[in-house]
Design an enzyme around this catalytic site. Structure first.
Site, PDB file in Angstrom:
ATOM      1  N   ASP A 169       0.855  -1.172   0.000  1.00  0.00           N
ATOM      2  CA  ASP A 169       0.000   0.000   0.000  1.00  0.00           C
ATOM      3  C   ASP A 169       0.902   1.237   0.000  1.00  0.00           C
ATOM      4  O   ASP A 169       2.089   1.151   0.352  1.00  0.00           O
ATOM      5  CB  ASP A 169      -0.895  -0.021   1.243  1.00  0.00           C
ATOM      6  CG  ASP A 169      -1.638   1.273   1.433  1.00  0.00           C
ATOM      7  OD1 ASP A 169      -2.392   1.660   0.527  1.00  0.00           O
ATOM      8  OD2 ASP A 169      -1.440   1.912   2.485  1.00  0.00           O
ATOM      9  N   ASP A 173      -1.687  -0.477   6.071  1.00  0.00           N
ATOM     10  CA  ASP A 173      -1.738   0.274   7.323  1.00  0.00           C
ATOM     11  C   ASP A 173      -3.156   0.559   7.801  1.00  0.00           C
ATOM     12  O   ASP A 173      -3.330   1.168   8.848  1.00  0.00           O
ATOM     13  CB  ASP A 173      -0.979   1.600   7.176  1.00  0.00           C
ATOM     14  CG  ASP A 173      -1.767   2.618   6.367  1.00  0.00           C
ATOM     15  OD1 ASP A 173      -1.929   3.753   6.844  1.00  0.00           O
ATOM     16  OD2 ASP A 173      -2.228   2.277   5.264  1.00  0.00           O
ATOM     17  N   ASP A 183      -0.259   5.069   0.812  1.00  0.00           N
ATOM     18  CA  ASP A 183      -0.529   6.095   1.815  1.00  0.00           C
ATOM     19  C   ASP A 183      -0.487   5.519   3.223  1.00  0.00           C
ATOM     20  O   ASP A 183      -1.253   4.614   3.567  1.00  0.00           O
ATOM     21  CB  ASP A 183      -1.906   6.716   1.565  1.00  0.00           C
ATOM     22  CG  ASP A 183      -2.014   7.328   0.179  1.00  0.00           C
ATOM     23  OD1 ASP A 183      -1.055   7.989  -0.238  1.00  0.00           O
ATOM     24  OD2 ASP A 183      -3.052   7.133  -0.482  1.00  0.00           O
TER      25      ASP A 183
END
Length: 475
Positions: A12, A164, A14
């Site tokens: 991922d 996250d 961001d």
């Protein structure tokens, strides 16, 4: 023990590789004209711009398209001036590149923002990138991770996704990836197949490899009178087991001693049950099931410890051969086998992964369009899936015949050719099938000239490779 090989790592963007979650949070606050609260997190973190724009539109009455444009502009401006790699991110990317492990960027951000981040991190670090613009659905749907795996030619089960947010974790897990969660702003709980760490610092390629599920290769094999119809049968049996790289073998027609003799020669573990059944395993056997003095027909099982916290029950079954249905193309006389199968199914545990292998002496309802063979249907109704048909759904393109590689004419002495069919199965519950195939060594001569065959059986074996999870981890 062995884990699946690490085929790729899917990151991922961001909040995972770069510290943009706070930039995105600030951008949404700017466009919303208010301070965001904890209650707003599910609509903001890990979400596509269009989702958050729609959420703001419902609250403010401003058109969603107008809000999306404002969010794009605000966030991209902040990214260009404030991008910061997350601790340990660049070192991990460099280590993966050094070991030749492909890396993908998988983000719910638009292509324009992703390209800005790729430029800052070094686009050459990534083999492929998938953004919100590249799939019909974005996170939490599995589409982005599945798309990345397709582009890389990788099996999701052999990939680790690094995320996250709960939204991103849900996307990766739905795609079938192992997940390393490194929460940025919101906590993430541990779960099977998911490991949670505080940061990427000290994470290495070896760390990621250890997150992949274990691989377990299971074979069903009718030894045909213990193998005694073929010269040097024991040596040939050992050669087959070594060449196929199997981990567990469910045996039928052992002639009493085959399981023990094969296991001792291999340095493996074994469970002998009666005169006909046995299980051998390169992994420890921690418990055995069923009647240890079971007759020629019946079932026997063993619990296999693949690794600490990763166990699977493997059962072997042999059903009566009389009134063989394909001779008359009818399921009318399947009652004896059905009763034996129901007895075996009743012995299986209710929890944990289970594999049931064996010589069923009956075809599958999945292979015949006009006859619903009751034995395999009963197994399906009990929650067991046919691993070969999962790997090869079309019975015309992949018949998977196991009976018989040596009988050209009817074994019972009747007129005509022996019906070739699939009567040996590897069924399972609670596992993922990576591959399944039939196996015969060489080109066996037909009955009765079989003494010199390399293949010491009258059945083909079936070998299925499963992935077996090892549970969650936290740090």
């Amino acid at each position: 023990m062995s884990r699946l090989p690490l085929q790729a790592v899917l990151f991922d963007m961001d909040g995972t590789l770069v510290d943009t979650e706070r930039l995105w949070w600030a951008a949404v606050e700017q466009v919303a004209g208010r301070t965001l609260t904890e209650a707003d997190r599910p609509e903001v973190l890990g979400r596509a711009v269009e989702h958050t724009a729609g959420w703001l539109a419902a609250a403010t009455g401003t058109p969603a398209a107008e809000l999306a444009d404002a969010l794009h502009a605000e966030f991209e401006g902040r990214v260009r001036t404030g991008i910061v790699p997350r601790p340990g991110a660049l070192a991990l990317l460099d280590a993966l590149a050094h070991e030749g492990v492909p890396v993908a960027l998988v983000t719910a951000s638009p292509r324009a923002v992703a390209d800005t981040v790729l430029e800052a991190l070094g686009a050459s670090r990534f083999a492929v990138s998938v953004t919100a613009d590249d799939t019909e659905s974005t996170k939490p749907a599995p589409d982005p991770y599945l798309a990345a795996c397709r582009l890389l030619g990788a099996d999701p089960a052999a990939c680790v996704a690094v995320e996250d947010t709960e939204t991103g974790v849900a996307s990766a897990e739905a795609a079938g990836c192992a997940v390393l969660a490194v929460p940025s702003l919101a906590p993430i709980g541990a779960a099977p197949g998911r490991t949670v760490l505080a940061s990427l610092e000290d994470v290495t390629p070896s760390t990621l490899r250890a997150l992949l599920p274990y691989r377990l290769r299971v074979m069903t094999w009718n030894l045909w009178c213990g193998g005694t119809k073929v010269d040097d049968h024991r040596a040939k049996q050992l050669k087959v087991i070594a060449e196929t790289g199997v981990d567990v073998v469910g045996l039928q027609e052992t002639y009493g001693t085959a399981a023990q003799e094969l296991a001792e020669a291999l340095g493996w573990h074994h469970h002998r049950a009666g005169e006909n059944l046995g299980v051998i395993s390169r992994h420890p056997i921690t418990e055995t099931f069923g009647d240890p003095d079971v007759g020629f027909y019946g079932a026997a099982g063993a619990r296999i410890r693949v690794a600490e916290g990763a166990e699977v029950d493997v059962w072997t079954v042999h059903l009566d051969y009389a009134e063989y249905g394909p001779y008359v193309r009818s399921a009318e006389h399947e009652g004896v086998r059905l009763s034996q199968m129901r007895d075996a199914l009743g012995r299986l545990g209710d929890s944990g992964p289970v594999v049931l292998v064996g010589d069923f002496n009956t075809p599958s309802h999945l292979d015949w369009p006009d006859i619903e063979w009751p034995v395999t249907k009963a197994a399906e109704d009990a929650g067991l899936a046919d691993s070969y048909r999962q790997a090869h759904p079309d019975p015309v393109r992949a018949p998977g015949h196991t009976w018989s590689p040596i009988h050209a004419g009817r074994e019972d002495g009747g007129d005509g050719p022996e019906p070739q069919d699939r009567i040996d199965f590897v069924l399972h519950r609670g596992l993922r099938v990576l591959d399944s195939r039939t196996h015969v060594s060489g080109t066996p001569r037909t009955w009765p000239d079989v003494e010199d065959n390399d293949w010491p059986s009258d059945h083909a074996a079936v070998i299925t490779t499963f992935s077996l999870g090892s549970g969650p981890g936290t740090a």
